[in-house]
Design a protein around this motif. Structure first.
Motif, PDB file in Angstrom:
ATOM      1  N   VAL A   1      37.957  43.555 -21.867  1.00 58.47           N
ATOM      2  CA  VAL A   1      39.156  43.873 -22.640  1.00 58.47           C
ATOM      3  C   VAL A   1      39.931  45.006 -21.974  1.00 58.47           C
ATOM      4  O   VAL A   1      41.163  44.970 -21.876  1.00 58.47           O
ATOM      5  N   HIS A   2      39.212  46.008 -21.496  1.00 61.58           N
ATOM      6  CA  HIS A   2      39.869  47.119 -20.806  1.00 61.58           C
ATOM      7  C   HIS A   2      40.580  46.611 -19.548  1.00 61.58           C
ATOM      8  O   HIS A   2      41.720  46.999 -19.261  1.00 61.58           O
ATOM      9  N   ARG A   3      39.925  45.737 -18.786  1.00 62.88           N
ATOM     10  CA  ARG A   3      40.510  45.230 -17.547  1.00 62.88           C
ATOM     11  C   ARG A   3      41.800  44.460 -17.821  1.00 62.88           C
ATOM     12  O   ARG A   3      42.803  44.637 -17.118  1.00 62.88           O
ATOM     13  N   ILE A   4      41.801  43.612 -18.832  1.00 63.40           N
ATOM     14  CA  ILE A   4      42.988  42.796 -19.058  1.00 63.40           C
ATOM     15  C   ILE A   4      44.121  43.615 -19.666  1.00 63.40           C
ATOM     16  O   ILE A   4      45.299  43.331 -19.449  1.00 63.40           O
ATOM     17  N   ALA A   5      43.782  44.673 -20.423  1.00 67.21           N
ATOM     18  CA  ALA A   5      44.831  45.567 -20.923  1.00 67.21           C
ATOM     19  C   ALA A   5      45.503  46.292 -19.767  1.00 67.21           C
ATOM     20  O   ALA A   5      46.731  46.451 -19.739  1.00 67.21           O
ATOM     21  N   LEU A   6      44.712  46.707 -18.793  1.00 66.44           N
ATOM     22  CA  LEU A   6      45.259  47.372 -17.622  1.00 66.44           C
ATOM     23  C   LEU A   6      46.088  46.397 -16.790  1.00 66.44           C
ATOM     24  O   LEU A   6      47.124  46.754 -16.229  1.00 66.44           O
TER      25      LEU A   6
ATOM     26  N   ARG B   1      31.402  39.466 -14.728  1.00 68.52           N
ATOM     27  CA  ARG B   1      32.787  39.159 -14.390  1.00 68.52           C
ATOM     28  C   ARG B   1      33.316  40.254 -13.472  1.00 68.52           C
ATOM     29  O   ARG B   1      33.194  41.440 -13.775  1.00 68.52           O
ATOM     30  N   LEU B   2      33.907  39.838 -12.378  1.00 71.46           N
ATOM     31  CA  LEU B   2      34.450  40.766 -11.394  1.00 71.46           C
ATOM     32  C   LEU B   2      35.958  40.588 -11.313  1.00 71.46           C
ATOM     33  O   LEU B   2      36.460  39.466 -11.210  1.00 71.46           O
ATOM     34  N   GLY B   3      36.682  41.688 -11.368  1.00 74.95           N
ATOM     35  CA  GLY B   3      38.133  41.631 -11.341  1.00 74.95           C
ATOM     36  C   GLY B   3      38.671  41.149 -10.005  1.00 74.95           C
ATOM     37  O   GLY B   3      38.208  41.579  -8.945  1.00 74.95           O
ATOM     38  N   VAL B   4      39.642  40.252 -10.040  1.00 72.69           N
ATOM     39  CA  VAL B   4      40.321  39.752  -8.827  1.00 72.69           C
ATOM     40  C   VAL B   4      41.822  39.784  -9.088  1.00 72.69           C
ATOM     41  O   VAL B   4      42.464  38.746  -9.238  1.00 72.69           O
TER      42      VAL B   4
ATOM     43  N   GLY C   1      43.709  35.047  -4.910  1.00 75.84           N
ATOM     44  CA  GLY C   1      42.970  33.910  -4.386  1.00 75.84           C
ATOM     45  C   GLY C   1      42.027  34.303  -3.272  1.00 75.84           C
ATOM     46  O   GLY C   1      40.885  33.837  -3.195  1.00 75.84           O
ATOM     47  N   ALA C   2      42.480  35.179  -2.380  1.00 76.46           N
ATOM     48  CA  ALA C   2      41.630  35.643  -1.285  1.00 76.46           C
ATOM     49  C   ALA C   2      40.476  36.475  -1.815  1.00 76.46           C
ATOM     50  O   ALA C   2      39.343  36.387  -1.317  1.00 76.46           O
ATOM     51  N   LYS C   3      40.724  37.284  -2.836  1.00 72.68           N
ATOM     52  CA  LYS C   3      39.658  38.085  -3.429  1.00 72.68           C
ATOM     53  C   LYS C   3      38.641  37.186  -4.139  1.00 72.68           C
ATOM     54  O   LYS C   3      37.432  37.425  -4.069  1.00 72.68           O
ATOM     55  N   ALA C   4      39.140  36.153  -4.811  1.00 74.42           N
ATOM     56  CA  ALA C   4      38.230  35.204  -5.457  1.00 74.42           C
ATOM     57  C   ALA C   4      37.374  34.490  -4.420  1.00 74.42           C
ATOM     58  O   ALA C   4      36.190  34.215  -4.651  1.00 74.42           O
ATOM     59  N   LEU C   5      37.967  34.172  -3.266  1.00 70.84           N
ATOM     60  CA  LEU C   5      37.203  33.541  -2.198  1.00 70.84           C
ATOM     61  C   LEU C   5      36.120  34.475  -1.683  1.00 70.84           C
ATOM     62  O   LEU C   5      34.993  34.042  -1.401  1.00 70.84           O
TER      63      LEU C   5
ATOM     64  N   ARG D   1      22.713  33.208  -3.656  1.00 66.30           N
ATOM     65  CA  ARG D   1      22.211  32.153  -4.538  1.00 66.30           C
ATOM     66  C   ARG D   1      22.820  32.212  -5.938  1.00 66.30           C
ATOM     67  O   ARG D   1      22.150  31.997  -6.941  1.00 66.30           O
ATOM     68  N   CYS D   2      24.113  32.521  -5.990  1.00 65.15           N
ATOM     69  CA  CYS D   2      24.838  32.558  -7.255  1.00 65.15           C
ATOM     70  C   CYS D   2      25.995  31.563  -7.212  1.00 65.15           C
ATOM     71  O   CYS D   2      26.350  31.046  -6.154  1.00 65.15           O
ATOM     72  N   GLU D   3      26.576  31.300  -8.369  1.00 70.31           N
ATOM     73  CA  GLU D   3      27.761  30.456  -8.486  1.00 70.31           C
ATOM     74  C   GLU D   3      28.914  31.294  -9.007  1.00 70.31           C
ATOM     75  O   GLU D   3      28.714  32.210  -9.819  1.00 70.31           O
ATOM     76  N   ALA D   4      30.138  30.994  -8.561  1.00 64.67           N
ATOM     77  CA  ALA D   4      31.309  31.773  -8.960  1.00 64.67           C
ATOM     78  C   ALA D   4      32.407  30.848  -9.454  1.00 64.67           C
ATOM     79  O   ALA D   4      32.660  29.798  -8.856  1.00 64.67           O
ATOM     80  N   VAL D   5      33.073  31.247 -10.547  1.00 63.31           N
ATOM     81  CA  VAL D   5      34.183  30.484 -11.122  1.00 63.31           C
ATOM     82  C   VAL D   5      35.347  31.440 -11.336  1.00 63.31           C
ATOM     83  O   VAL D   5      35.217  32.449 -12.038  1.00 63.31           O
ATOM     84  N   TRP D   6      36.489  31.118 -10.740  1.00 65.56           N
ATOM     85  CA  TRP D   6      37.668  31.983 -10.806  1.00 65.56           C
ATOM     86  C   TRP D   6      38.548  31.591 -11.980  1.00 65.56           C
ATOM     87  O   TRP D   6      38.940  30.438 -12.129  1.00 65.56           O
ATOM     88  N   SER D   7      38.881  32.565 -12.836  1.00 67.60           N
ATOM     89  CA  SER D   7      39.828  32.374 -13.941  1.00 67.60           C
ATOM     90  C   SER D   7      41.105  33.119 -13.569  1.00 67.60           C
ATOM     91  O   SER D   7      41.270  34.307 -13.881  1.00 67.60           O
ATOM     92  N   ASP D   8      42.005  32.438 -12.897  1.00 63.13           N
ATOM     93  CA  ASP D   8      43.196  33.075 -12.336  1.00 63.13           C
ATOM     94  C   ASP D   8      44.049  33.731 -13.414  1.00 63.13           C
ATOM     95  O   ASP D   8      44.542  34.856 -13.250  1.00 63.13           O
ATOM     96  N   ASP D   9      44.241  33.038 -14.547  1.00 60.56           N
ATOM     97  CA  ASP D   9      45.128  33.561 -15.579  1.00 60.56           C
ATOM     98  C   ASP D   9      44.587  34.821 -16.234  1.00 60.56           C
ATOM     99  O   ASP D   9      45.345  35.639 -16.762  1.00 60.56           O
ATOM    100  N   LEU D  10      43.272  35.017 -16.207  1.00 62.45           N
ATOM    101  CA  LEU D  10      42.662  36.180 -16.839  1.00 62.45           C
ATOM    102  C   LEU D  10      42.299  37.278 -15.837  1.00 62.45           C
ATOM    103  O   LEU D  10      41.860  38.354 -16.232  1.00 62.45           O
ATOM    104  N   GLY D  11      42.433  36.996 -14.552  1.00 67.61           N
ATOM    105  CA  GLY D  11      42.241  38.037 -13.552  1.00 67.61           C
ATOM    106  C   GLY D  11      40.805  38.391 -13.250  1.00 67.61           C
ATOM    107  O   GLY D  11      40.533  39.533 -12.866  1.00 67.61           O
TER     108      GLY D  11
END
Length: 438
Positions: A68-73, A259-262, A268-272, A282-292
């Motif tokens: 919540v703090h991240r998306i407010a910022l 969740r890591l901020g991008v 897109g490059a940061k998500a990559l 050995r992890c999986e990552a899913v990018w939520s562009d609209d939520l950052g």
């Protein structure tokens, strides 16, 4: 006389609409208040109560305090984020027990931001699980919460009300997201630490942090990459130790997530970069562009590794990009967004290959000398399947995003920046070269 709750509701409805004049009129009504002697206080109390209630409704919907703090910022500004921090501290003191330790850790980290920026912040709860104190910033969820924040920000009342309404509109508009951990008050919240859970005070992780700090501070790219490779080697060994420990316990961990901020620029490059670091661990990552943000799913020790490496590599990639700009040939064109983005994409892919090479080498060495391949490989395969199952459960509709490269010069420079030193940490095959053109 108008009711304070109705005034807040009308202001929210107006700010969500498209009529700017109507929104200003409703803000004026909030300024006037209920028309009584304590009208302003009543409005402040109504805003604070609704904001605290709104935050409480987010936790079963997957949100965590740092999210919540991240998306407010991201969507508002630093002042709005500070109001969110104060409201989070107030909401914590109204939460039903049990509250997990990691939740209070997040709140303490956010409160520390208040001290860093010199604005102050409501005190986070103590490690004993107590409710803490407001440190002079007002009663929980009451009118003093907004008044204290307004004074700390140095705002006049109309600007303070405008920001508060915007924050409330944001909080109440956030969609459900994946529930990565049981929220406060839910079943499973108070489970004790399981065997194999990543320990923040681990001597190996302390060594990793030290290596990455050196990698960030050095001005020599070859040294930075060698230090990062050594950090990945230690991380891989630590992950194997944790996996074997969990496999031998009566009750092990389950895959979790962070969740890591991008954020911009170049999300897109940061998500990559997150994806490449996640795959190497050995992890999986899913990018939520609209939520950052990017959600990383994996086992606890591996998630700690991904967060440490991504944070450090983002600093290193940015520094390498700036150096690359300075080294561009005269007449090669302006420093365009396409060049920067291509540079960062190539950097991420090449670093990802090198990190995976370090992980493969550590796994091969462990299979030969520590655990034996007959024991280690089935454990790793089982954990990989569990992470994949978690991914399919939380993100059944996930889609792939195709990488687009628009500047061959930037791509070549980014590849070179990530490929200047040999990162062979012993064993394993030579990493595959990323082509110098798209």
């Amino acid at each position: 006389m108008p009711d304070a709750e109705d005034l807040v509701a009308d202001a929210l409805a107006a700010v969500r609409g498209t009529d700017v004049r109507q929104a200003e009129r409703q803000l004026d009504r909030l300024m006037v208040g209920t028309g009584t002697a304590d009208g302003a206080t009543a409005v402040d109390a109504a805003l604070a109560r609704r904001l605290v209630r709104g935050l409480g409704r987010l936790w079963p919907r997957g949100w965590q305090p740092v999210d919540v703090h991240r998306i407010a910022l991201r969507r508002l500004d630093a002042g709005a984020a500070r109001l969110v921090r104060d409201a989070l501290a107030a909401q914590r003191r109204e939460q039903a027990e049990p509250v997990p330790a990691w939740w209070d850790d997040q709140l303490r980290a956010l409160a520390a931001l208040g001290h860093d920026d010199g604005r102050g912040s409501s005190a986070a709860p103590g490690r004993d699980g107590g409710r803490g104190s407001s440190a002079g910033r007002g009663r929980e969820g009451g009118p003093d919460l907004l008044a204290a924040w307004t004074a700390a920000e140095g705002l006049d009342r109309v600007d303070a009300l405008r920001v508060a309404v915007d924050v409330l509109a944001l909080v109440e508009s956030l969609p459900p997201i994946a529930v990565l951990r049981p929220p406060p008050g839910s079943t499973g919240t108070a489970l004790p630490r399981a065997a194999g859970t990543a320990r923040s005070g681990s001597p190996i992780l302390d060594r990793v942090r030290a290596l990455l700090a050196k990698a960030e501070s050095t001005t020599f790219p070859a040294e930075a990459e060698a230090l990062t490779a050594k950090a990945q080697e230690l991380i891989a060994r630590h992950s194997i130790d944790e996996a074997l420990l969990a496999a031998g316990a009566e009750r092990g961990d389950q895959p979790s997530g962070v969740r890591l901020g991008v954020d911009t620029p170049y999300p897109g490059a940061k998500a990559l970069l997150v994806q490449e670091v996640a795959a190497a661990n050995r992890c999986e990552a899913v990018w939520s562009d609209d939520l950052g943000f990017t959600t990383v799913l994996g086992w606890p020790a591996d998630l700690v590794a991904v967060e440490l490496l991504y944070t450090s590599l983002l600093v290193q990639a940015t520094a390498a990009m700036l150096r690359g700009r300075a080294e561009r040939r005269p007449g090669s064109g302006r420093r365009t967004k396409a060049w920067d983005e291509s540079f960062l994409n190539a950097f991420a892919l090449r670093i990802g290959e090198r990190l995976r090479a370090a992980t493969d080498a550590a796994t091969e060495a462990a299979g030969q000398t520590e655990a034996g391949a007959d024991r280690l490989l089935p454990v790793l395969a089982q954990r990989g399947e569990a992470v994949q199952e978690r991914l399919e459960t939380l993100f059944p509709g996930v889609t792939r995003h195709r990488l687009s490269v628009r500047d061959t010069d930037g791509w070549s420079s980014g590849t070179s920046a990530a490929d200047r030193a040999s990162l062979d940490v012993g064993g394993g095959s030579k990493p595959r070269q990323v082509p110098g053109r798209p």
